[in-house]
Write a protein that holds these residues in place. Structure first.
Motif, PDB file in Angstrom:
ATOM      1  N   PHE A  35       0.844  -1.246   0.054  1.00 20.73           N
ATOM      2  CA  PHE A  35       0.068   0.112  -0.227  1.00 20.73           C
ATOM      3  C   PHE A  35       0.936   1.170   0.019  1.00 20.73           C
ATOM      4  O   PHE A  35       0.753   2.161  -0.868  1.00 20.73           O
ATOM      5  CB  PHE A  35      -1.052  -0.057   1.119  1.00 20.73           C
ATOM      6  CG  PHE A  35      -2.166  -0.387   0.829  1.00 20.73           C
ATOM      7  CD1 PHE A  35      -3.142   0.804   0.656  1.00 20.73           C
ATOM      8  CD2 PHE A  35      -2.613  -1.683   1.027  1.00 20.73           C
ATOM      9  CE1 PHE A  35      -4.474   0.063   0.261  1.00 20.73           C
ATOM     10  CE2 PHE A  35      -4.208  -2.302   0.545  1.00 20.73           C
ATOM     11  CZ  PHE A  35      -4.977  -1.099   0.400  1.00 20.73           C
ATOM     12  N   ALA A  39       0.861   3.797  -2.964  1.00 18.43           N
ATOM     13  CA  ALA A  39       0.531   5.211  -2.711  1.00 18.43           C
ATOM     14  C   ALA A  39       1.672   6.524  -2.762  1.00 18.43           C
ATOM     15  O   ALA A  39       1.191   7.477  -3.372  1.00 18.43           O
ATOM     16  CB  ALA A  39       0.160   5.499  -1.258  1.00 18.43           C
ATOM     17  N   HIS A  46      -1.425   6.538   2.010  1.00 13.77           N
ATOM     18  CA  HIS A  46      -1.925   5.167   2.080  1.00 13.77           C
ATOM     19  C   HIS A  46      -3.243   5.251   2.375  1.00 13.77           C
ATOM     20  O   HIS A  46      -3.938   4.188   2.260  1.00 13.77           O
ATOM     21  CB  HIS A  46      -0.993   4.289   2.586  1.00 13.77           C
ATOM     22  CG  HIS A  46      -0.941   4.377   4.244  1.00 13.77           C
ATOM     23  ND1 HIS A  46       0.065   5.246   4.575  1.00 13.77           N
ATOM     24  CD2 HIS A  46      -1.213   3.918   4.897  1.00 13.77           C
ATOM     25  CE1 HIS A  46       0.018   5.495   6.061  1.00 13.77           C
ATOM     26  NE2 HIS A  46      -1.045   4.317   6.431  1.00 13.77           N
TER      27      HIS A  46
END
Length: 205
Positions: A35, A39, A46
């Motif tokens: 993640f 991101a 995130h």
């Protein structure tokens, strides 16, 4: 007269779309997916990414589905200029290339539970086209394609994986011979599977 300070332009925040998430995830590869990494690649937090994707498993599924969506099975020739063996060989080679280019994808292709509804719909459409072009019952066409696909993907991801660490000291690695060996093993499978379906192999070209 004091010079006014420059203020940074406040533009729109980066958009988070499935396409952009998929692009970032594919670049990271499925084994390296996170993640935080996706991101960062999108220029968002995130936390913001969590609003679009529920968890890491869902993120992996999204990326795997995008990889599969961007892959096109080799075109089938409705005029019959390609034999059924030719089409099955082209199919297995295309899948091998797909697996080689996308480490970590194989489990999504061979596991029933990992396939999304969209992936299943594309697979069923390909089965129907193969059935029509080669004059096979749909159930038989689905079995042939699935059998070839599972073996091609599994071999490409294990025994003949280009991502595996190979001991070349005891046995020198010959890439051309490895490719030929892979094709021979898949040819044996294809010929055997066709025989089980009552199809006589075409003369070698």
């Amino acid at each position: 007269m004091a010079v006014p300070k420059k203020t940074s332009a406040r533009g729109r925040p980066p958009s988070i779309t499935r396409e952009r998430i998929a692009d970032a995830g594919i670049a990271m590869t499925l084994p390296g997916l996170s993640f935080v990494g996706v991101a960062a690649a999108l220029g968002v937090s995130h936390i913001a990414l969590y609003k679009h994707v529920a968890n890491l498993a869902a993120l992996r599924e999204l990326v795997a589905e995008a990889i599969f969506d961007r892959w096109q099975a080799p075109a089938l020739d409705a005029d019959g200029r390609h034999s059924i063996e030719d089409d099955l060989r082209a199919f297995q080679r295309s899948l091998r290339t797909l697996v080689d280019a996308n480490p970590g994808l194989a489990p999504f292709l061979v596991s029933h539970g990992a396939k999304t509804p969209e992936m299943l719909a594309r697979i069923k459409h390909h089965h129907a086209e193969f059935s029509r072009v080669h004059g096979l019952p749909l159930e038989q066409a689905a079995w042939l394609l699935s059998t070839v696909a599972y073996h091609a993907v599994a071999l490409a991801d294990t025994v003949y994986s280009r991502h595996a660490v190979v001991d070349t000291v005891r046995r020198p690695l010959d890439p051309a011979e490895r490719e030929a060996e892979f094709d021979r093993s898949m040819d044996a499978l294809i010929i055997g599977a066709l025989a089980m379906c009552g199809r006589t192999p075409s003369p070698a070209r």
